[in-house]
Write a protein that holds these residues in place. Sequence first.
Motif, PDB file in Angstrom:
ATOM      1  N   VAL A  29     -10.431   0.835  -5.910  1.00 40.60           N
ATOM      2  CA  VAL A  29     -11.680   1.591  -5.987  1.00 40.60           C
ATOM      3  C   VAL A  29     -12.247   1.793  -4.610  1.00 40.60           C
ATOM      4  CG1 VAL A  29     -14.048   1.552  -6.839  1.00 40.60           C
ATOM      5  CG2 VAL A  29     -12.174   0.833  -8.326  1.00 40.60           C
ATOM      6  N   SER A  30     -12.128   0.765  -3.740  1.00 41.14           N
ATOM      7  CA  SER A  30     -12.654   0.865  -2.386  1.00 41.14           C
ATOM      8  C   SER A  30     -11.950   1.956  -1.597  1.00 41.14           C
ATOM      9  CB  SER A  30     -12.511  -0.480  -1.673  1.00 41.14           C
ATOM     10  OG  SER A  30     -12.929  -0.383  -0.335  1.00 41.14           O
ATOM     11  N   VAL A  31     -10.615   2.037  -1.754  1.00 47.14           N
ATOM     12  CA  VAL A  31      -9.854   3.062  -1.036  1.00 47.14           C
ATOM     13  C   VAL A  31     -10.281   4.456  -1.465  1.00 47.14           C
ATOM     14  CG1 VAL A  31      -7.557   4.042  -0.702  1.00 47.14           C
ATOM     15  CG2 VAL A  31      -7.878   1.565  -0.622  1.00 47.14           C
ATOM     16  N   PHE A  32     -10.374   4.672  -2.786  1.00 49.06           N
ATOM     17  CA  PHE A  32     -10.767   5.993  -3.281  1.00 49.06           C
ATOM     18  C   PHE A  32     -12.222   6.303  -2.925  1.00 49.06           C
ATOM     19  CE2 PHE A  32      -7.118   5.187  -6.132  1.00 49.06           C
ATOM     20  CZ  PHE A  32      -6.396   6.339  -5.856  1.00 49.06           C
ATOM     21  N   THR A  33     -13.062   5.287  -2.861  1.00 52.91           N
ATOM     22  CA  THR A  33     -14.453   5.497  -2.447  1.00 52.91           C
ATOM     23  C   THR A  33     -14.518   5.953  -0.997  1.00 52.91           C
ATOM     24  OG1 THR A  33     -15.215   3.815  -3.993  1.00 52.91           O
ATOM     25  CG2 THR A  33     -16.712   4.424  -2.214  1.00 52.91           C
ATOM     26  N   GLN A  34     -13.703   5.309  -0.158  1.00 54.59           N
ATOM     27  CA  GLN A  34     -13.669   5.706   1.243  1.00 54.59           C
ATOM     28  C   GLN A  34     -13.146   7.130   1.400  1.00 54.59           C
ATOM     29  OE1 GLN A  34     -11.342   2.762   3.260  1.00 54.59           O
ATOM     30  NE2 GLN A  34     -12.880   1.146   3.041  1.00 54.59           N
ATOM     31  N   LEU A  88      -1.948   2.924   0.852  1.00 52.48           N
ATOM     32  CA  LEU A  88      -3.218   2.283   1.207  1.00 52.48           C
ATOM     33  C   LEU A  88      -3.723   1.401   0.075  1.00 52.48           C
ATOM     34  CD1 LEU A  88      -5.060   5.219   3.024  1.00 52.48           C
ATOM     35  CD2 LEU A  88      -4.160   3.139   4.063  1.00 52.48           C
ATOM     36  N   TRP A  89      -3.586   1.903  -1.155  1.00 55.36           N
ATOM     37  CA  TRP A  89      -4.063   1.127  -2.310  1.00 55.36           C
ATOM     38  C   TRP A  89      -3.276  -0.170  -2.450  1.00 55.36           C
ATOM     39  CZ3 TRP A  89      -1.705  -0.244  -7.002  1.00 55.36           C
ATOM     40  CH2 TRP A  89      -2.585  -0.767  -7.982  1.00 55.36           C
ATOM     41  N   VAL A  90      -1.926  -0.092  -2.306  1.00 61.76           N
ATOM     42  CA  VAL A  90      -1.081  -1.290  -2.417  1.00 61.76           C
ATOM     43  C   VAL A  90      -1.406  -2.280  -1.309  1.00 61.76           C
ATOM     44  CG1 VAL A  90       1.292  -2.142  -2.276  1.00 61.76           C
ATOM     45  CG2 VAL A  90       0.783  -0.080  -3.601  1.00 61.76           C
ATOM     46  N   THR A  91      -1.586  -1.772  -0.089  1.00 63.57           N
ATOM     47  CA  THR A  91      -1.897  -2.645   1.041  1.00 63.57           C
ATOM     48  C   THR A  91      -3.228  -3.353   0.855  1.00 63.57           C
ATOM     49  OG1 THR A  91      -0.660  -1.172   2.515  1.00 63.57           O
ATOM     50  CG2 THR A  91      -2.162  -2.729   3.538  1.00 63.57           C
ATOM     51  N   GLN A  92      -4.234  -2.595   0.442  1.00 65.55           N
ATOM     52  CA  GLN A  92      -5.549  -3.189   0.237  1.00 65.55           C
ATOM     53  C   GLN A  92      -5.524  -4.197  -0.915  1.00 65.55           C
ATOM     54  OE1 GLN A  92      -8.241  -2.838   2.091  1.00 65.55           O
ATOM     55  NE2 GLN A  92      -7.172  -1.454   3.505  1.00 65.55           N
ATOM     56  N   ARG A  93      -4.724  -3.920  -1.933  1.00 61.85           N
ATOM     57  CA  ARG A  93      -4.656  -4.828  -3.081  1.00 61.85           C
ATOM     58  C   ARG A  93      -4.011  -6.147  -2.678  1.00 61.85           C
ATOM     59  NH1 ARG A  93      -2.065  -3.390  -9.025  1.00 61.85           N
ATOM     60  NH2 ARG A  93      -2.865  -5.231 -10.119  1.00 61.85           N
ATOM     61  N   ARG A  94      -2.963  -6.086  -1.852  1.00 64.11           N
ATOM     62  CA  ARG A  94      -2.324  -7.319  -1.389  1.00 64.11           C
ATOM     63  C   ARG A  94      -3.289  -8.151  -0.553  1.00 64.11           C
ATOM     64  NH1 ARG A  94       3.735  -5.340   0.565  1.00 64.11           N
ATOM     65  NH2 ARG A  94       4.580  -4.955  -1.533  1.00 64.11           N
ATOM     66  N   LYS A  95      -4.040  -7.457   0.319  1.00 67.35           N
ATOM     67  CA  LYS A  95      -4.989  -8.190   1.139  1.00 67.35           C
ATOM     68  C   LYS A  95      -6.073  -8.844   0.283  1.00 67.35           C
ATOM     69  CE  LYS A  95      -4.456  -5.469   5.368  1.00 67.35           C
ATOM     70  NZ  LYS A  95      -5.160  -4.585   6.341  1.00 67.35           N
TER      71      LYS A  95
END
Length: 235
Positions: A5-10, A223-230
Amino acid sequence: MSAGVSVFTQSAQCFCYILFILSCLHAHSEQTDLQLCHMCGGVVESGSAVWNVCVTAGRLEGRCCFRNNSSQEEDSVLGLDLSNCSLHYIDDLHEVSAAVIIDLSSNLLSNLSDFIFQGFNQLTTLILPSNLECPGGKTSWDRVEVKRDTRVCEGQRNACNLTGNLSWDCPENSLCRPYGPGFFECSCVHNFHGYKCLREGQFPMLEVLAILCVSTVVISTLLWVTQRRKAKEAV
């Protein structure tokens, strides 16, 4: 899901920011046009060259003459009178690129770039201080006359015909078109495009859009996969 959600919000915020910048640029262009017509005090004097053209073909607004039955847009500007404005330099006049007459006389101009009038295809009369040369030189005008402290350039010539035929300067599959006093541009003929008009056929708009869409989806997914792993590692 919060990372996704954060990625799509950005992304949405970035898109809104781009729209905001474009709207600001559009508003600035309209403001620039208004400032150009009112960049110096006074109005177009009765009996002047611009006034004579505007009497029957337009309406006056500050130092500009607009065509009748048209809104105040750049393509409706018929003439511009910036004479006797104590101007030392001018770097941009493209807001009135559709003008047929421009008066810059009685100013303290010491130099004027020819590129200022690039794209002024409809310009038929240009009045300058006598110390300045007509853009493109005498060969770009039918008549050049010095009257007291002014230089009048009348009858813009087609740059493609200055030496009989300049089509050889344009690459194959293209045509020479005038682009202001002393300038010309090469436009691809029908069904040709690309560098030096070497590509035949219509521009592959659908293919380009498809590539852009696929690239956007792939980048967003990464980006979504990377952010989710973090986010998982942080937990």
